[in-house]
Scaffold this motif. Structure first.
Motif, PDB file in Angstrom:
ATOM      1  N   LEU A  21       0.785  -0.980  -0.209  1.00 23.64           N
ATOM      2  CA  LEU A  21       0.056   0.109   0.029  1.00 23.64           C
ATOM      3  C   LEU A  21       0.869   1.017  -0.064  1.00 23.64           C
ATOM      4  CD1 LEU A  21      -2.931  -0.996   2.443  1.00 23.64           C
ATOM      5  CD2 LEU A  21      -3.020  -0.618   0.016  1.00 23.64           C
ATOM      6  N   VAL A  22       2.088   1.259   0.806  1.00 21.14           N
ATOM      7  CA  VAL A  22       2.769   2.463   0.927  1.00 21.14           C
ATOM      8  C   VAL A  22       3.428   2.711  -0.426  1.00 21.14           C
ATOM      9  CG1 VAL A  22       5.035   3.398   1.798  1.00 21.14           C
ATOM     10  CG2 VAL A  22       3.331   2.466   3.323  1.00 21.14           C
ATOM     11  N   LEU A  23       3.967   1.465  -0.977  1.00 20.19           N
ATOM     12  CA  LEU A  23       4.712   1.615  -2.456  1.00 20.19           C
ATOM     13  C   LEU A  23       3.491   2.103  -3.524  1.00 20.19           C
ATOM     14  CD1 LEU A  23       6.924  -1.424  -2.558  1.00 20.19           C
ATOM     15  CD2 LEU A  23       7.657   0.913  -2.200  1.00 20.19           C
ATOM     16  N   GLY A  24       2.218   1.632  -3.384  1.00 17.69           N
ATOM     17  CA  GLY A  24       1.180   2.269  -4.293  1.00 17.69           C
ATOM     18  C   GLY A  24       1.042   3.537  -3.984  1.00 17.69           C
ATOM     19  N   LEU A  25       0.948   4.080  -2.900  1.00 20.08           N
ATOM     20  CA  LEU A  25       0.652   5.717  -2.655  1.00 20.08           C
ATOM     21  C   LEU A  25       1.989   6.130  -3.041  1.00 20.08           C
ATOM     22  CD1 LEU A  25      -0.843   5.472   0.964  1.00 20.08           C
ATOM     23  CD2 LEU A  25      -1.824   6.140  -1.322  1.00 20.08           C
ATOM     24  N   VAL A  26       3.177   5.785  -2.932  1.00 18.24           N
ATOM     25  CA  VAL A  26       4.204   6.676  -3.572  1.00 18.24           C
ATOM     26  C   VAL A  26       4.279   6.561  -5.022  1.00 18.24           C
ATOM     27  CG1 VAL A  26       6.880   6.575  -3.756  1.00 18.24           C
ATOM     28  CG2 VAL A  26       5.604   5.969  -1.359  1.00 18.24           C
ATOM     29  N   ALA A  27       3.798   5.453  -5.732  1.00 23.25           N
ATOM     30  CA  ALA A  27       3.931   5.401  -7.273  1.00 23.25           C
ATOM     31  C   ALA A  27       2.855   6.277  -7.506  1.00 23.25           C
ATOM     32  CB  ALA A  27       3.632   4.047  -7.672  1.00 23.25           C
ATOM     33  N   LEU A  28       1.601   6.521  -7.125  1.00 22.32           N
ATOM     34  CA  LEU A  28       0.601   7.256  -7.602  1.00 22.32           C
ATOM     35  C   LEU A  28       0.852   8.689  -7.287  1.00 22.32           C
ATOM     36  CD1 LEU A  28      -2.562   5.838  -5.947  1.00 22.32           C
ATOM     37  CD2 LEU A  28      -2.236   5.983  -8.345  1.00 22.32           C
ATOM     38  N   THR A  29       1.641   9.043  -6.048  1.00 23.14           N
ATOM     39  CA  THR A  29       1.875  10.242  -5.762  1.00 23.14           C
ATOM     40  C   THR A  29       2.882  11.009  -6.881  1.00 23.14           C
ATOM     41  OG1 THR A  29       1.736  10.200  -3.457  1.00 23.14           O
ATOM     42  CG2 THR A  29       3.118  12.089  -4.247  1.00 23.14           C
ATOM     43  N   LEU A  30       4.036  10.191  -7.410  1.00 20.51           N
ATOM     44  CA  LEU A  30       4.900  10.343  -8.473  1.00 20.51           C
ATOM     45  C   LEU A  30       4.284  10.725  -9.714  1.00 20.51           C
ATOM     46  CD1 LEU A  30       7.951   8.136  -7.289  1.00 20.51           C
ATOM     47  CD2 LEU A  30       7.667  10.638  -7.109  1.00 20.51           C
ATOM     48  N   THR A  31       3.378   9.618 -10.027  1.00 20.53           N
ATOM     49  CA  THR A  31       2.624   9.721 -11.123  1.00 20.53           C
ATOM     50  C   THR A  31       1.829  11.121 -11.362  1.00 20.53           C
ATOM     51  OG1 THR A  31       2.411   7.398 -11.333  1.00 20.53           O
ATOM     52  CG2 THR A  31       1.014   8.413 -12.693  1.00 20.53           C
ATOM     53  N   LYS A  32       1.099  11.269 -10.198  1.00 18.82           N
ATOM     54  CA  LYS A  32       0.297  12.743 -10.414  1.00 18.82           C
ATOM     55  C   LYS A  32       1.128  13.733 -10.387  1.00 18.82           C
ATOM     56  CE  LYS A  32      -3.690  14.764  -8.486  1.00 18.82           C
ATOM     57  NZ  LYS A  32      -5.038  14.472  -7.743  1.00 18.82           N
ATOM     58  N   GLY A  33       2.201  13.911  -9.703  1.00 15.77           N
ATOM     59  CA  GLY A  33       3.193  14.990  -9.618  1.00 15.77           C
ATOM     60  C   GLY A  33       3.728  15.324 -11.214  1.00 15.77           C
ATOM     61  N   ALA A  34       4.023  14.218 -11.529  1.00 15.77           N
ATOM     62  CA  ALA A  34       4.542  14.417 -13.216  1.00 15.77           C
ATOM     63  C   ALA A  34       3.652  14.877 -14.186  1.00 15.77           C
ATOM     64  CB  ALA A  34       5.122  12.912 -13.689  1.00 15.77           C
ATOM     65  N   ARG A  35       2.290  14.323 -13.977  1.00 17.84           N
ATOM     66  CA  ARG A  35       1.003  14.985 -14.629  1.00 17.84           C
ATOM     67  C   ARG A  35       0.784  16.558 -14.366  1.00 17.84           C
ATOM     68  NH1 ARG A  35      -4.049  12.330 -13.102  1.00 17.84           N
ATOM     69  NH2 ARG A  35      -2.620  10.771 -12.533  1.00 17.84           N
ATOM     70  N   VAL A  36       0.781  16.798 -13.205  1.00 20.27           N
ATOM     71  CA  VAL A  36       0.652  18.048 -12.955  1.00 20.27           C
ATOM     72  C   VAL A  36       1.524  19.029 -13.462  1.00 20.27           C
ATOM     73  CG1 VAL A  36       0.469  19.800 -10.779  1.00 20.27           C
ATOM     74  CG2 VAL A  36      -0.782  17.630 -10.728  1.00 20.27           C
ATOM     75  N   LYS A  37       2.853  18.660 -13.288  1.00 18.28           N
ATOM     76  CA  LYS A  37       4.044  19.518 -13.765  1.00 18.28           C
ATOM     77  C   LYS A  37       4.016  19.623 -15.274  1.00 18.28           C
ATOM     78  CE  LYS A  37       9.253  19.488 -13.811  1.00 18.28           C
ATOM     79  NZ  LYS A  37      10.363  18.740 -13.443  1.00 18.28           N
ATOM     80  N   ARG A  38       3.508  18.480 -16.047  1.00 18.77           N
ATOM     81  CA  ARG A  38       3.564  18.733 -17.299  1.00 18.77           C
ATOM     82  C   ARG A  38       2.231  19.758 -17.617  1.00 18.77           C
ATOM     83  NH1 ARG A  38       4.032  13.312 -17.299  1.00 18.77           N
ATOM     84  NH2 ARG A  38       1.866  12.796 -17.770  1.00 18.77           N
TER      85      ARG A  38
END
Length: 51
Positions: A21-38
């Motif tokens: 679950l923690v790894l999943g949350l980290v992955a979601l956070t990184l993915t969303k962060g990259a999407r928002v940055k773009r």
């Protein structure tokens, strides 16, 4: 290692689920962060063309 007795399977499964679950949350956070940055970079590019 700590002796877990008859609860070893349950405890280790709980640890495993928690790690997943923690790894999943980290992955979601990184993915969303990259999407928002773009999206922000695209908006800034549009603003510089209009401004």
């Amino acid at each position: 290692m700590v002796e877990l007795g008859k609860y070893a399977g349950t405890v280790l499964a709980a640890y495993g689920v928690t790690v997943l679950l923690v790894l999943g949350l980290v992955a979601l956070t990184l993915t969303k962060g990259a999407r928002v940055k773009r999206a922000l970079e695209a908006q800034e590019k549009r603003m510089s063309k209009n401004g």
